[in-house]
Scaffold this motif. Structure first.
Motif, PDB file in Angstrom:
ATOM      1  N   UNK A  66      -5.580   9.340  17.873  1.00  0.00           N
ATOM      2  CA  UNK A  66      -6.104   8.885  19.048  1.00  0.00           C
ATOM      3  C   UNK A  66      -7.400   9.625  19.443  1.00  0.00           C
ATOM      4  N   UNK A  67      -8.445   8.713  19.314  1.00  0.00           N
ATOM      5  CA  UNK A  67      -9.687   9.527  19.734  1.00  0.00           C
ATOM      6  C   UNK A  67     -10.241   9.149  21.231  1.00  0.00           C
ATOM      7  N   UNK A  68     -10.476  10.125  22.015  1.00  0.00           N
ATOM      8  CA  UNK A  68     -11.209   9.783  23.296  1.00  0.00           C
ATOM      9  C   UNK A  68     -12.498  10.214  23.691  1.00  0.00           C
ATOM     10  N   UNK A  69     -13.066   9.703  24.345  1.00  0.00           N
ATOM     11  CA  UNK A  69     -14.607  10.089  24.823  1.00  0.00           C
ATOM     12  C   UNK A  69     -14.638  10.410  26.405  1.00  0.00           C
ATOM     13  N   UNK A  70     -15.189  11.505  26.824  1.00  0.00           N
ATOM     14  CA  UNK A  70     -14.966  11.934  27.987  1.00  0.00           C
ATOM     15  C   UNK A  70     -16.594  11.541  28.659  1.00  0.00           C
ATOM     16  N   UNK A  71     -16.377  10.142  28.895  1.00  0.00           N
ATOM     17  CA  UNK A  71     -17.583   9.416  29.269  1.00  0.00           C
ATOM     18  C   UNK A  71     -18.239   8.579  28.390  1.00  0.00           C
ATOM     19  N   UNK A  72     -19.243   7.762  28.738  1.00  0.00           N
ATOM     20  CA  UNK A  72     -20.030   6.685  27.800  1.00  0.00           C
ATOM     21  C   UNK A  72     -21.053   7.543  26.920  1.00  0.00           C
ATOM     22  N   UNK A  73     -21.022   6.785  25.776  1.00  0.00           N
ATOM     23  CA  UNK A  73     -22.026   7.143  24.745  1.00  0.00           C
ATOM     24  C   UNK A  73     -21.576   7.696  23.546  1.00  0.00           C
ATOM     25  N   UNK A  74     -20.173   7.831  23.456  1.00  0.00           N
ATOM     26  CA  UNK A  74     -19.799   8.041  22.084  1.00  0.00           C
ATOM     27  C   UNK A  74     -19.674   7.028  21.234  1.00  0.00           C
ATOM     28  N   UNK A  75     -20.114   7.402  19.999  1.00  0.00           N
ATOM     29  CA  UNK A  75     -19.837   6.039  19.083  1.00  0.00           C
ATOM     30  C   UNK A  75     -18.483   6.341  18.429  1.00  0.00           C
ATOM     31  N   UNK A  76     -17.455   6.002  19.165  1.00  0.00           N
ATOM     32  CA  UNK A  76     -16.187   5.854  18.626  1.00  0.00           C
ATOM     33  C   UNK A  76     -15.821   5.272  17.217  1.00  0.00           C
ATOM     34  N   UNK A  77     -16.646   3.940  17.469  1.00  0.00           N
ATOM     35  CA  UNK A  77     -16.394   3.045  16.144  1.00  0.00           C
ATOM     36  C   UNK A  77     -16.736   3.934  14.893  1.00  0.00           C
ATOM     37  N   UNK A  78     -17.833   4.570  15.024  1.00  0.00           N
ATOM     38  CA  UNK A  78     -18.192   5.304  13.762  1.00  0.00           C
ATOM     39  C   UNK A  78     -17.445   6.375  13.209  1.00  0.00           C
ATOM     40  N   UNK A  79     -16.775   6.913  14.134  1.00  0.00           N
ATOM     41  CA  UNK A  79     -15.948   8.119  14.051  1.00  0.00           C
ATOM     42  C   UNK A  79     -14.612   7.520  13.474  1.00  0.00           C
ATOM     43  N   UNK A  80     -14.198   6.580  13.837  1.00  0.00           N
ATOM     44  CA  UNK A  80     -13.005   5.953  13.289  1.00  0.00           C
ATOM     45  C   UNK A  80     -13.338   5.307  12.068  1.00  0.00           C
ATOM     46  N   UNK A  81     -14.363   4.859  11.632  1.00  0.00           N
ATOM     47  CA  UNK A  81     -14.772   4.675  10.522  1.00  0.00           C
ATOM     48  C   UNK A  81     -14.683   5.605   9.405  1.00  0.00           C
ATOM     49  N   UNK A  82     -15.071   6.895   9.721  1.00  0.00           N
ATOM     50  CA  UNK A  82     -14.917   8.070   8.990  1.00  0.00           C
ATOM     51  C   UNK A  82     -13.808   8.558   8.665  1.00  0.00           C
ATOM     52  N   UNK A  83     -12.778   8.497   9.849  1.00  0.00           N
ATOM     53  CA  UNK A  83     -11.466   8.863   9.558  1.00  0.00           C
ATOM     54  C   UNK A  83     -10.511   7.726   8.771  1.00  0.00           C
ATOM     55  N   UNK A  84     -11.086   6.617   8.798  1.00  0.00           N
ATOM     56  CA  UNK A  84     -10.129   5.445   7.947  1.00  0.00           C
ATOM     57  C   UNK A  84     -10.831   5.392   6.437  1.00  0.00           C
ATOM     58  N   UNK A  85     -11.896   6.319   6.141  1.00  0.00           N
ATOM     59  CA  UNK A  85     -12.417   6.437   4.703  1.00  0.00           C
ATOM     60  C   UNK A  85     -11.848   7.649   3.999  1.00  0.00           C
ATOM     61  N   UNK A  86     -11.445   7.379   2.985  1.00  0.00           N
ATOM     62  CA  UNK A  86     -10.943   8.738   2.041  1.00  0.00           C
ATOM     63  C   UNK A  86     -12.179   9.497   1.840  1.00  0.00           C
ATOM     64  N   UNK A  87     -12.311  10.663   2.517  1.00  0.00           N
ATOM     65  CA  UNK A  87     -13.521  11.363   2.450  1.00  0.00           C
ATOM     66  C   UNK A  87     -13.579  12.232   1.391  1.00  0.00           C
ATOM     67  N   UNK A  88     -12.061  12.340   0.504  1.00  0.00           N
ATOM     68  CA  UNK A  88     -12.029  13.313  -0.410  1.00  0.00           C
ATOM     69  C   UNK A  88     -12.647  12.614  -1.607  1.00  0.00           C
ATOM     70  N   UNK A  89     -12.929  11.395  -1.655  1.00  0.00           N
ATOM     71  CA  UNK A  89     -13.249  10.545  -2.848  1.00  0.00           C
ATOM     72  C   UNK A  89     -14.904  10.485  -2.795  1.00  0.00           C
TER      73      UNK A  89
END
Length: 90
Positions: A66-89
């Protein structure tokens, strides 16, 4: 407090290279972003911009976090995309 869930896709989980890539992106957020294993109380969440915190989390491939932002302005969508991508590849 904005919140999103993500499933870890990297083969090695959030260790070494994936943790470094994710921490750098989280550190660029204008507000603090935290990360925790699903089901963990919000007050026990860790700093998403800290490689050490990410590795301490022990998130493996397939784990839900679970990702949480302490206020507005965080781009949680792009952070979710990173986590849901195989960054090892990458």
């Amino acid at each position: 407090m904005p919140e999103r869930t993500a499933t870890i896709a990297s083969r090695s989980g959030l260790h070494a290279r994936p943790a470094a890539i994710f921490a750098e992106a989280a550190g660029e957020s204008p507000v603090d972003v935290t990360i925790a294993m699903a089901g963990t109380p919000a007050e026990d969440a860790l700093d998403a911009a800290s490689i050490l915190s990410l590795m301490t989390l022990g998130a493996a491939k397939g784990d839900v976090v679970v990702l949480r932002a302490e206020g507005d302005g965080a781009d949680l969508d792009s952070l979710v995309t990173l986590l849901e991508t195989d960054l090892d590849a990458a």
